[in-house]
Scaffold this active site. Structure first.
Site, mmCIF file in Angstrom:
data_model
loop_
_atom_site.group_PDB
_atom_site.id
_atom_site.type_symbol
_atom_site.label_atom_id
_atom_site.label_comp_id
_atom_site.label_asym_id
_atom_site.label_seq_id
_atom_site.Cartn_x
_atom_site.Cartn_y
_atom_site.Cartn_z
ATOM 1 N N HIS A 8 0.852 -1.184 0.000
ATOM 2 C CA HIS A 8 0.000 0.000 0.000
ATOM 3 C C HIS A 8 0.893 1.242 0.000
ATOM 4 C CE1 HIS A 8 -3.502 -2.476 1.814
ATOM 5 N NE2 HIS A 8 -3.623 -2.370 0.506
ATOM 6 N N GLY A 55 -2.763 -1.940 -7.761
ATOM 7 C CA GLY A 55 -3.735 -2.705 -6.983
ATOM 8 C C GLY A 55 -5.179 -2.304 -7.239
ATOM 9 N N ASP A 60 -4.021 -6.588 -7.844
ATOM 10 C CA ASP A 60 -4.209 -7.600 -6.792
ATOM 11 C C ASP A 60 -4.914 -8.823 -7.369
ATOM 12 O OD1 ASP A 60 -3.134 -5.765 -4.993
ATOM 13 O OD2 ASP A 60 -5.088 -5.108 -4.257
ATOM 14 N N ASP A 80 -1.213 -1.513 4.810
ATOM 15 C CA ASP A 80 -1.380 -0.385 5.730
ATOM 16 C C ASP A 80 -2.687 -0.597 6.480
ATOM 17 O OD1 ASP A 80 -1.700 1.979 7.083
ATOM 18 O OD2 ASP A 80 -1.764 3.242 5.290
ATOM 19 N N HIS A 87 -10.041 -0.412 -2.574
ATOM 20 C CA HIS A 87 -10.152 -1.750 -3.171
ATOM 21 C C HIS A 87 -10.015 -2.842 -2.111
ATOM 22 C CE1 HIS A 87 -5.892 -0.947 -2.891
ATOM 23 N NE2 HIS A 87 -5.604 -2.184 -3.224
ATOM 24 N N ASP A 90 -10.721 -6.495 -2.866
ATOM 25 C CA ASP A 90 -9.668 -7.179 -3.618
ATOM 26 C C ASP A 90 -8.545 -7.622 -2.690
ATOM 27 O OD1 ASP A 90 -11.096 -6.631 -5.913
ATOM 28 O OD2 ASP A 90 -9.913 -4.858 -6.420
ATOM 29 N N ARG A 96 -7.367 -14.174 1.256
ATOM 30 C CA ARG A 96 -8.136 -15.417 1.328
ATOM 31 C C ARG A 96 -7.552 -16.468 0.389
ATOM 32 N NH1 ARG A 96 -12.680 -14.039 -0.894
ATOM 33 N NH2 ARG A 96 -13.354 -12.858 0.907
#
Length: 139
Positions: A8, A55, A60, A80, A87, A90, A96
């Protein structure tokens, strides 16, 4: 090994410093990164980095697609946690996917230190075995 590098905005300097510090290890692997992060790492280190979109523009998700196809071996994602990300779904999906596919994920300097040292010691060799088994199953 294929390694994803993501950060980030407020963590980009940290990731660039980290990759610079461990450049001899990272140089032995194929590096993939989201847009600006990849550019900054490449400029700072001279390492070859395959860059995806930023991203928020789908980078991402591009890395997530590699994870889902068993084409990514480790992810360094300096997040961060104190700044809201537009987003965020995402980001959550990428984390996950790492859990679903058992991809080592470092989200801060502490876990990154452990992951890179483990890579240096050959402790992620199971990823290569996993890939070989998948290739044999596909034949």
């Amino acid at each position: 090994m294929n390694i994803a590098l993501i950060a980030h905005d407020k963590k980009k300097d940290d990731l660039v410093q980290f990759v610079t510090a461990y450049q001899p290890i990272f140089s032995k692997h194929s590096l993939f990164a989201t847009g600006t992060t990849g550019l900054r790492i490449s400029e700072a280190t001279g390492l070859e980095v395959t860059r995806f979109q930023s991203g928020p523009l789908g980078g991402d998700q591009q890395i997530g697609a590699m994870i889902a196809r068993n084409k990514m071996d480790a992810v360094f994602f300096f997040r961060d946690p104190l700044t809201s990300q537009p987003h965020e779904p995402d980001v959550t999906a990428l984390v996950r996917l790492c859990d679903v596919y058992s991809i080592p994920l470092a989200t801060n300097m502490g876990s990154a230190e452990l992951l890179i040292r483990g890579m240096e010691e050959g402790l992620l060799e199971w990823r290569n075995i996993n890939k070989r088994d998948e290739e044999l199953d596909g034949e």
